[in-house]
Motif scaffolding. Sequence first.
Motif, PDB file in Angstrom:
ATOM      1  N   PRO A  16    -119.517  11.704  -5.925  1.00  0.00           N
ATOM      2  CA  PRO A  16    -119.459  12.774  -6.926  1.00  0.00           C
ATOM      3  C   PRO A  16    -118.044  13.265  -7.218  1.00  0.00           C
ATOM      4  O   PRO A  16    -117.201  13.299  -6.330  1.00  0.00           O
ATOM      5  N   TRP A  17    -117.837  13.647  -8.456  1.00  0.00           N
ATOM      6  CA  TRP A  17    -116.533  14.140  -8.887  1.00  0.00           C
ATOM      7  C   TRP A  17    -116.422  15.634  -8.616  1.00  0.00           C
ATOM      8  O   TRP A  17    -117.359  16.393  -8.858  1.00  0.00           O
ATOM      9  N   SER A  18    -115.230  16.022  -8.182  1.00  0.00           N
ATOM     10  CA  SER A  18    -114.989  17.452  -7.973  1.00  0.00           C
ATOM     11  C   SER A  18    -114.547  18.081  -9.292  1.00  0.00           C
ATOM     12  O   SER A  18    -114.139  17.390 -10.226  1.00  0.00           O
ATOM     13  N   ALA A  19    -114.602  19.400  -9.326  1.00  0.00           N
ATOM     14  CA  ALA A  19    -114.180  20.126 -10.529  1.00  0.00           C
ATOM     15  C   ALA A  19    -112.702  19.872 -10.824  1.00  0.00           C
ATOM     16  O   ALA A  19    -112.296  19.768 -11.986  1.00  0.00           O
ATOM     17  N   GLU A  20    -111.910  19.742  -9.754  1.00  0.00           N
ATOM     18  CA  GLU A  20    -110.469  19.512  -9.943  1.00  0.00           C
ATOM     19  C   GLU A  20    -110.239  18.138 -10.583  1.00  0.00           C
ATOM     20  O   GLU A  20    -109.424  17.995 -11.502  1.00  0.00           O
ATOM     21  N   GLU A  21    -110.954  17.159 -10.095  1.00  0.00           N
ATOM     22  CA  GLU A  21    -110.811  15.809 -10.652  1.00  0.00           C
ATOM     23  C   GLU A  21    -111.216  15.800 -12.121  1.00  0.00           C
ATOM     24  O   GLU A  21    -110.544  15.189 -12.961  1.00  0.00           O
ATOM     25  N   ASP A  22    -112.335  16.452 -12.398  1.00  0.00           N
ATOM     26  CA  ASP A  22    -112.798  16.540 -13.789  1.00  0.00           C
ATOM     27  C   ASP A  22    -111.720  17.144 -14.684  1.00  0.00           C
ATOM     28  O   ASP A  22    -111.400  16.617 -15.754  1.00  0.00           O
ATOM     29  N   ALA A  23    -111.171  18.261 -14.219  1.00  0.00           N
ATOM     30  CA  ALA A  23    -110.180  18.971 -15.027  1.00  0.00           C
ATOM     31  C   ALA A  23    -108.936  18.108 -15.243  1.00  0.00           C
ATOM     32  O   ALA A  23    -108.401  18.038 -16.359  1.00  0.00           O
ATOM     33  N   LYS A  24    -108.528  17.437 -14.189  1.00  0.00           N
ATOM     34  CA  LYS A  24    -107.343  16.599 -14.258  1.00  0.00           C
ATOM     35  C   LYS A  24    -107.521  15.474 -15.280  1.00  0.00           C
ATOM     36  O   LYS A  24    -106.660  15.244 -16.138  1.00  0.00           O
ATOM     37  N   LEU A  25    -108.644  14.826 -15.179  1.00  0.00           N
ATOM     38  CA  LEU A  25    -108.917  13.705 -16.089  1.00  0.00           C
ATOM     39  C   LEU A  25    -109.059  14.190 -17.526  1.00  0.00           C
ATOM     40  O   LEU A  25    -108.481  13.624 -18.459  1.00  0.00           O
ATOM     41  N   LYS A  26    -109.798  15.260 -17.680  1.00  0.00           N
ATOM     42  CA  LYS A  26    -110.043  15.784 -19.016  1.00  0.00           C
ATOM     43  C   LYS A  26    -108.733  16.223 -19.679  1.00  0.00           C
ATOM     44  O   LYS A  26    -108.462  15.883 -20.837  1.00  0.00           O
ATOM     45  N   ASP A  27    -107.946  16.950 -18.928  1.00  0.00           N
ATOM     46  CA  ASP A  27    -106.668  17.424 -19.471  1.00  0.00           C
ATOM     47  C   ASP A  27    -105.794  16.259 -19.912  1.00  0.00           C
ATOM     48  O   ASP A  27    -105.214  16.283 -20.998  1.00  0.00           O
ATOM     49  N   TYR A  28    -105.720  15.272 -19.067  1.00  0.00           N
ATOM     50  CA  TYR A  28    -104.837  14.143 -19.386  1.00  0.00           C
ATOM     51  C   TYR A  28    -105.315  13.409 -20.642  1.00  0.00           C
ATOM     52  O   TYR A  28    -104.517  13.133 -21.552  1.00  0.00           O
ATOM     53  N   ILE A  29    -106.596  13.116 -20.688  1.00  0.00           N
ATOM     54  CA  ILE A  29    -107.098  12.348 -21.838  1.00  0.00           C
ATOM     55  C   ILE A  29    -106.994  13.162 -23.126  1.00  0.00           C
ATOM     56  O   ILE A  29    -106.661  12.631 -24.188  1.00  0.00           O
ATOM     57  N   GLU A  30    -107.247  14.446 -23.025  1.00  0.00           N
ATOM     58  CA  GLU A  30    -107.148  15.271 -24.233  1.00  0.00           C
ATOM     59  C   GLU A  30    -105.700  15.337 -24.745  1.00  0.00           C
ATOM     60  O   GLU A  30    -105.474  15.438 -25.950  1.00  0.00           O
ATOM     61  N   GLN A  31    -104.770  15.251 -23.828  1.00  0.00           N
ATOM     62  CA  GLN A  31    -103.364  15.323 -24.243  1.00  0.00           C
ATOM     63  C   GLN A  31    -102.781  13.967 -24.630  1.00  0.00           C
ATOM     64  O   GLN A  31    -102.042  13.831 -25.586  1.00  0.00           O
ATOM     65  N   HIS A  32    -103.138  12.942 -23.856  1.00  0.00           N
ATOM     66  CA  HIS A  32    -102.474  11.647 -24.043  1.00  0.00           C
ATOM     67  C   HIS A  32    -103.416  10.520 -24.473  1.00  0.00           C
ATOM     68  O   HIS A  32    -102.961   9.423 -24.779  1.00  0.00           O
ATOM     69  N   GLY A  33    -104.695  10.780 -24.456  1.00  0.00           N
ATOM     70  CA  GLY A  33    -105.631   9.687 -24.709  1.00  0.00           C
ATOM     71  C   GLY A  33    -105.735   8.783 -23.496  1.00  0.00           C
ATOM     72  O   GLY A  33    -105.109   9.052 -22.468  1.00  0.00           O
ATOM     73  N   THR A  34    -106.502   7.723 -23.627  1.00  0.00           N
ATOM     74  CA  THR A  34    -106.686   6.824 -22.485  1.00  0.00           C
ATOM     75  C   THR A  34    -105.556   5.814 -22.384  1.00  0.00           C
ATOM     76  O   THR A  34    -105.398   5.131 -21.382  1.00  0.00           O
ATOM     77  N   GLY A  35    -104.760   5.718 -23.447  1.00  0.00           N
ATOM     78  CA  GLY A  35    -103.684   4.736 -23.454  1.00  0.00           C
ATOM     79  C   GLY A  35    -104.197   3.309 -23.554  1.00  0.00           C
ATOM     80  O   GLY A  35    -103.433   2.365 -23.377  1.00  0.00           O
ATOM     81  N   GLY A  36    -105.467   3.204 -23.843  1.00  0.00           N
ATOM     82  CA  GLY A  36    -106.048   1.868 -24.003  1.00  0.00           C
ATOM     83  C   GLY A  36    -106.162   1.083 -22.723  1.00  0.00           C
ATOM     84  O   GLY A  36    -106.396  -0.118 -22.738  1.00  0.00           O
ATOM     85  N   ASN A  37    -105.973   1.743 -21.607  1.00  0.00           N
ATOM     86  CA  ASN A  37    -106.050   1.029 -20.332  1.00  0.00           C
ATOM     87  C   ASN A  37    -106.621   1.937 -19.248  1.00  0.00           C
ATOM     88  O   ASN A  37    -105.912   2.724 -18.629  1.00  0.00           O
ATOM     89  N   TRP A  38    -107.899   1.800 -19.035  1.00  0.00           N
ATOM     90  CA  TRP A  38    -108.562   2.651 -18.049  1.00  0.00           C
ATOM     91  C   TRP A  38    -108.121   2.302 -16.626  1.00  0.00           C
ATOM     92  O   TRP A  38    -108.068   3.171 -15.757  1.00  0.00           O
ATOM     93  N   ILE A  39    -107.839   1.037 -16.386  1.00  0.00           N
ATOM     94  CA  ILE A  39    -107.496   0.608 -15.032  1.00  0.00           C
ATOM     95  C   ILE A  39    -106.208   1.284 -14.562  1.00  0.00           C
ATOM     96  O   ILE A  39    -106.082   1.695 -13.416  1.00  0.00           O
ATOM     97  N   ALA A  40    -105.247   1.417 -15.499  1.00  0.00           N
ATOM     98  CA  ALA A  40    -103.954   2.005 -15.125  1.00  0.00           C
ATOM     99  C   ALA A  40    -103.988   3.524 -15.134  1.00  0.00           C
ATOM    100  O   ALA A  40    -103.121   4.170 -14.537  1.00  0.00           O
ATOM    101  N   LEU A  41    -104.983   4.089 -15.788  1.00  0.00           N
ATOM    102  CA  LEU A  41    -105.003   5.546 -15.982  1.00  0.00           C
ATOM    103  C   LEU A  41    -104.995   6.362 -14.685  1.00  0.00           C
ATOM    104  O   LEU A  41    -104.206   7.306 -14.565  1.00  0.00           O
ATOM    105  N   PRO A  42    -105.844   6.033 -13.704  1.00  0.00           N
ATOM    106  CA  PRO A  42    -105.848   6.850 -12.492  1.00  0.00           C
ATOM    107  C   PRO A  42    -104.488   6.885 -11.788  1.00  0.00           C
ATOM    108  O   PRO A  42    -104.115   7.921 -11.215  1.00  0.00           O
TER     109      PRO A  42
END
Length: 298
Positions: A16-42
């Motif tokens: 399960p994902w924590s609230a912090e992880e959710d926020a981190k991922l959401k913030d990044y994608i909303e600001q920068h997008g996925t960059g077309g590469n999910w593997i490199a994103l984390p």
Amino acid sequence: MGRAPCCDKANVKKGPWSAEEDAKLKDYIEQHGTGGNWIALPQKIGMKRCGKSCRLRWLNYLRPNLKHGGFSEEEDNIICSLYISIGSRWSIIAAQLPGRTDNDIKNYWNTRLKKKLLGRRKQQQQLHHQQSPVEHDHQNHHQSPSSHGLSNSALERLQLHMKLQTLNQNPLLHTMLWPKLHPFQEKLLLQAMNDENNNNQSMQLPLLPQPTTSNETITTTTTTNEINVDPSPFQLGGGDDFIMGNLDNSGSSLVWWSNEFETSNGVNYDRSGSFSSSSNDSSWEYCAVRSSDGAGLF
DNA sequence: AAGAGATGCAACCGCGACCAA
DNA sequence: CTTGGTCGCGGTTGCATCTCT
């Protein structure tokens, strides 16, 4: 030698994902997008998650405008009719329901909607199981999909189709999305259901009558082109789901619910719904076909 | 009240498709 | 044409919660 893993499994967090992880991922994608590469994103955002896991979390939970739960009657109808037509193509079904994810719909179907519509059958099965578990298992073993020629999924869709035809509660969907069962299909389904209820020996699908000298050409309208299918004899039953062919001399050609088949002109179709034939039978105008050349859906 | 079984859902897994090099 | 990397999909699993006895 297996497939190379997409990430270092040992250093990746699962579960399960924590609230912090959710926020981190959401913030990044909303600001920068996925960059077309999910593997490199984390790695970019310093998360110990697999890229695929991030993608899934975003698509199924964090994406804006997502709806969770509370499926409406209309949505039920759409899911049901599309499932009957195209099977478990959840991504396609989800595309028709704004705000819904394929995972959500899949879960909803498997846990609720299917039971809602086929509940009675399950109860009967449970009753059988309670009465004689050993015998039941034995029969299940022998009643594998190939024994009666239809997979559970195909049989389920046939059953649903018949059931919904009798409801006749939504004129729009009824006429647009639920083509009438061909008499042959009805016969086949009733036979299969009867067979199942009686816990009989395995049912063998009857062979189709051999087509005669019909010159009819089955025409499927696809998104990009028209495919002319030679109506020469199709196989019925067998390892995959086949209910297809030229049923009689009147031109009521039928193609239905095969997982995959190849026509004599070499075009492969995958999990078709039904074809319209060039005979003027309006009840067969709806089709859901994917062909090997990439053409065709509805 | 408590234990067992059923249910619902989030997440994982593996495979085929796709695409660029 | 081949190869390797990534994406997207459908099936499955695991676990929390609910319901029943």
